[in-house]
Design a protein around this motif. Structure first.
Motif, PDB file in Angstrom:
ATOM      1  N   GLY A 111       0.823  -1.206   0.000  1.00 51.13           N
ATOM      2  CA  GLY A 111       0.000   0.000   0.000  1.00 51.13           C
ATOM      3  C   GLY A 111       0.854   1.252   0.000  1.00 51.13           C
ATOM      4  N   PRO A 112       0.234   2.417   0.169  1.00 51.93           N
ATOM      5  CA  PRO A 112       0.999   3.671   0.209  1.00 51.93           C
ATOM      6  C   PRO A 112       1.867   3.732   1.462  1.00 51.93           C
ATOM      7  N   PRO A 113       2.988   4.443   1.434  1.00 49.52           N
ATOM      8  CA  PRO A 113       3.866   4.549   2.597  1.00 49.52           C
ATOM      9  C   PRO A 113       3.141   5.186   3.783  1.00 49.52           C
ATOM     10  N   LEU A 114       3.461   4.748   4.966  1.00 51.54           N
ATOM     11  CA  LEU A 114       2.875   5.345   6.159  1.00 51.54           C
ATOM     12  C   LEU A 114       3.443   6.737   6.378  1.00 51.54           C
ATOM     13  N   ALA A 115       2.591   7.680   6.713  1.00 50.04           N
ATOM     14  CA  ALA A 115       3.069   9.023   7.028  1.00 50.04           C
ATOM     15  C   ALA A 115       3.940   8.997   8.268  1.00 50.04           C
ATOM     16  N   ASP A 116       3.618   8.106   9.193  1.00 49.90           N
ATOM     17  CA  ASP A 116       4.392   7.956  10.426  1.00 49.90           C
ATOM     18  C   ASP A 116       4.922   6.529  10.473  1.00 49.90           C
ATOM     19  N   PRO A 117       6.190   6.299  10.085  1.00 51.33           N
ATOM     20  CA  PRO A 117       6.708   4.935  10.032  1.00 51.33           C
ATOM     21  C   PRO A 117       6.817   4.273  11.395  1.00 51.33           C
ATOM     22  N   ALA A 118       6.847   5.061  12.472  1.00 48.90           N
ATOM     23  CA  ALA A 118       6.911   4.476  13.804  1.00 48.90           C
ATOM     24  C   ALA A 118       5.603   3.820  14.208  1.00 48.90           C
ATOM     25  N   LEU A 119       4.568   3.987  13.379  1.00 50.46           N
ATOM     26  CA  LEU A 119       3.304   3.304  13.623  1.00 50.46           C
ATOM     27  C   LEU A 119       3.507   1.785  13.618  1.00 50.46           C
ATOM     28  N   VAL A 120       4.306   1.295  12.677  1.00 48.75           N
ATOM     29  CA  VAL A 120       4.608  -0.144  12.597  1.00 48.75           C
ATOM     30  C   VAL A 120       6.111  -0.282  12.335  1.00 48.75           C
ATOM     31  N   GLU A 177      18.442   0.533   7.287  1.00 49.49           N
ATOM     32  CA  GLU A 177      17.293   0.895   6.451  1.00 49.49           C
ATOM     33  C   GLU A 177      16.229   1.609   7.275  1.00 49.49           C
ATOM     34  N   TRP A 178      15.988   1.128   8.489  1.00 48.91           N
ATOM     35  CA  TRP A 178      15.001   1.740   9.378  1.00 48.91           C
ATOM     36  C   TRP A 178      15.394   3.180   9.707  1.00 48.91           C
ATOM     37  N   TYR A 179      16.687   3.399   9.926  1.00 49.98           N
ATOM     38  CA  TYR A 179      17.149   4.752  10.227  1.00 49.98           C
ATOM     39  C   TYR A 179      16.910   5.681   9.040  1.00 49.98           C
ATOM     40  N   ALA A 180      17.209   5.207   7.826  1.00 49.51           N
ATOM     41  CA  ALA A 180      16.997   6.034   6.625  1.00 49.51           C
ATOM     42  C   ALA A 180      15.521   6.388   6.453  1.00 49.51           C
ATOM     43  N   VAL A 181      14.646   5.422   6.690  1.00 44.24           N
ATOM     44  CA  VAL A 181      13.204   5.653   6.580  1.00 44.24           C
ATOM     45  C   VAL A 181      12.757   6.676   7.625  1.00 44.24           C
ATOM     46  N   ALA A 182      13.262   6.540   8.843  1.00 36.11           N
ATOM     47  CA  ALA A 182      12.872   7.444   9.926  1.00 36.11           C
ATOM     48  C   ALA A 182      13.325   8.871   9.655  1.00 36.11           C
ATOM     49  N   TYR A 191      10.786  11.206  16.934  1.00 33.13           N
ATOM     50  CA  TYR A 191      10.522   9.966  17.660  1.00 33.13           C
ATOM     51  C   TYR A 191      11.035   8.767  16.870  1.00 33.13           C
ATOM     52  N   ALA A 192      10.644   8.683  15.593  1.00 33.87           N
ATOM     53  CA  ALA A 192      11.069   7.560  14.764  1.00 33.87           C
ATOM     54  C   ALA A 192      12.589   7.535  14.626  1.00 33.87           C
ATOM     55  N   ALA A 236      20.544   9.654  19.857  1.00 33.05           N
ATOM     56  CA  ALA A 236      19.125   9.307  20.028  1.00 33.05           C
ATOM     57  C   ALA A 236      18.489  10.184  21.089  1.00 33.05           C
ATOM     58  N   ARG A 237      19.198  10.357  22.198  1.00 37.24           N
ATOM     59  CA  ARG A 237      18.647  11.161  23.310  1.00 37.24           C
ATOM     60  C   ARG A 237      18.512  12.619  22.898  1.00 37.24           C
ATOM     61  N   ALA A 238      19.528  13.131  22.172  1.00 33.61           N
ATOM     62  CA  ALA A 238      19.471  14.519  21.730  1.00 33.61           C
ATOM     63  C   ALA A 238      18.376  14.720  20.688  1.00 33.61           C
ATOM     64  N   THR A 239      18.167  13.719  19.848  1.00 39.52           N
ATOM     65  CA  THR A 239      17.131  13.806  18.819  1.00 39.52           C
ATOM     66  C   THR A 239      15.744  13.897  19.436  1.00 39.52           C
ATOM     67  N   LEU A 240      15.523  13.151  20.513  1.00 34.90           N
ATOM     68  CA  LEU A 240      14.221  13.201  21.184  1.00 34.90           C
ATOM     69  C   LEU A 240      13.923  14.601  21.701  1.00 34.90           C
ATOM     70  N   GLY A 241      14.929  15.238  22.282  1.00 34.55           N
ATOM     71  CA  GLY A 241      14.728  16.585  22.799  1.00 34.55           C
ATOM     72  C   GLY A 241      13.537  16.659  23.738  1.00 34.55           C
ATOM     73  N   ASP A 242      12.594  17.540  23.411  1.00 34.44           N
ATOM     74  CA  ASP A 242      11.394  17.712  24.239  1.00 34.44           C
ATOM     75  C   ASP A 242      10.224  16.856  23.757  1.00 34.44           C
ATOM     76  N   THR A 243      10.475  15.954  22.817  1.00 38.35           N
ATOM     77  CA  THR A 243       9.394  15.088  22.337  1.00 38.35           C
ATOM     78  C   THR A 243       8.836  14.276  23.496  1.00 38.35           C
ATOM     79  N   PRO A 244       7.510  14.272  23.693  1.00 39.79           N
ATOM     80  CA  PRO A 244       6.940  13.483  24.796  1.00 39.79           C
ATOM     81  C   PRO A 244       7.063  11.989  24.502  1.00 39.79           C
ATOM     82  N   ALA A 245       8.086  11.380  25.056  1.00 35.69           N
ATOM     83  CA  ALA A 245       8.363   9.961  24.819  1.00 35.69           C
ATOM     84  C   ALA A 245       9.153   9.418  26.007  1.00 35.69           C
ATOM     85  N   ALA A 246       8.526   9.445  27.186  1.00 37.12           N
ATOM     86  CA  ALA A 246       9.241   9.112  28.413  1.00 37.12           C
ATOM     87  C   ALA A 246       9.756   7.672  28.431  1.00 37.12           C
TER      88      ALA A 246
END
Length: 334
Positions: free
Chosen positions: A124-133, A158-163, A170-171, A195-205
């Protein structure tokens, strides 16, 4: 590694469903579990296969995070009935089922489910948010455990490139954590710091606590006074979060690393609350909700002195000194 990370907003889902799913991503497991369980029990999303699969998968994820394997297995049976669904709904079911297989030590089956999820999405079409699956992450971790490290590293890359292409902090942080876990040839400490710096203030405890624990574990492989201090700070933060959310597998890992540092574990919220009597718990709950001593006394039909006596015992047992900390302990607004 989180098994299912859900989008902040889900088109077509009810407000309750979207809020519960967003809560899981933010790491509010304790708060999201009741809403997810209620949605699943009453089939509130049955008319939307994707939402229904997401709710079941997120609920399974929460149970795995808490070490409740029996409940997770029961939800796996529910997801088995969704494995033949096409598109995103089937991909969600296969990905979650793969995470359950991994938890049960069935790594070959975990790889099979994860790659099947990827196949459903590819149709199907690519997910707008790849972290969904995040099927590549699940497959990569399982591949490492069965000795197929080169394939695992390729999938993690590959996962990193997609994210990165998706532009989701988050992804990207999730993918960096996967890379640090499966690719031993790189600078894993630097990858986790990114990874920690990328999260920044993203709510992802939850993801933040997992990254912190991973980083602390690596720092303790070659300890120095400075890295030991940093590792301890990371572990205390993860310990507080895991204890508040009752994520016992993560808490157990944190405590093993604390033991390596020679540091004792701190009592977590549920352990401390278990020390309260029924009367102390009732008084503390009302105080945490903002009632005054007089209001508590009137509601419980006791004297103000009795309320004060109970609260003094509560403060001593919980190791706190104010109503503000009491509200935090019970998860109420301060």
């Amino acid at each position: 590694m989180p098994s299912l990370e859900v989008p902040v907003a889900l088109t077509g889902a009810s407000a309750t469903c979207a809020a519960a799913l967003a809560g899981v991503r933010a790491g509010r497991i304790a708060e999201s579990l009741p809403a997810l369980a209620a949605l699943h029990a009453r089939g509130a999303t049955a008319d939307d296969p994707v939402s229904a699969a997401l709710v079941a998968a997120a609920l399974l994820d929460c149970h795995l995070a808490r070490g409740a394997l029996g409940e997770a297995i029961a939800l796996g049976t529910d997801l088995d009935g969704r494995l033949d669904l096409p598109g995103t709904a089937g991909a969600v079911a296969h990905h979650a089922r793969g995470e359950l297989s991994a938890a049960l030590g069935e790594d070959d089956l975990a790889v099979e489910h994860a790659t099947t999820a990827g196949g459903r999405l590819a149709a199907g079409p690519p997910l707008a948010d790849p972290a969904l699956v995040p099927w590549r992450a699940g497959a990569a971790l399982a591949l490492v455990r069965v000795g197929r490290r080169r394939e695992a590293a390729a999938l993690a890359t590959e996962w990193y490139a997609v994210a990165v292409a998706a532009g989701s902090p988050y992804a990207e942080a999730h993918a960096l954590r996967t890379l640090a876990t499966v690719d031993s040839s790189g600078n894993r400490v630097a990858t986790l710091r990114r990874a920690r710096a990328t999260l920044g203030d993203t709510p992802a405890a939850r993801l933040a606590a997992q990254v912190d624990t991973d980083l602390a574990g690596l720092l303790l492989l070659d300890p120095s006074p400075a890295t030991s201090v940093e590792a301890l700070a990371l572990l205390r933060s993860a310990e507080e979060y895991a204890g508040h959310q009752e994520l016992w597998p993560l808490q157990g890992r944190v405590r093993r690393l604390l033991d390596r540092l020679g540091e004792p574990p701190r009592r977590v919220q549920s352990e401390a609350l278990a020390a309260l009597t029924a009367a102390e718990r009732r008084v503390a709950r009302l105080a945490a909700d903002g009632l005054t001593n007089r209001q508590i006394a009137e509601q419980l039909l006791v004297t103000i002195k009795a309320v004060e006596w109970h609260l003094s015992h509560v403060y001593r047992k919980l190791g706190i000194a104010s109503r503000t900390r009491l509200a935090t302990t019970f998860g109420a607004p301060a």
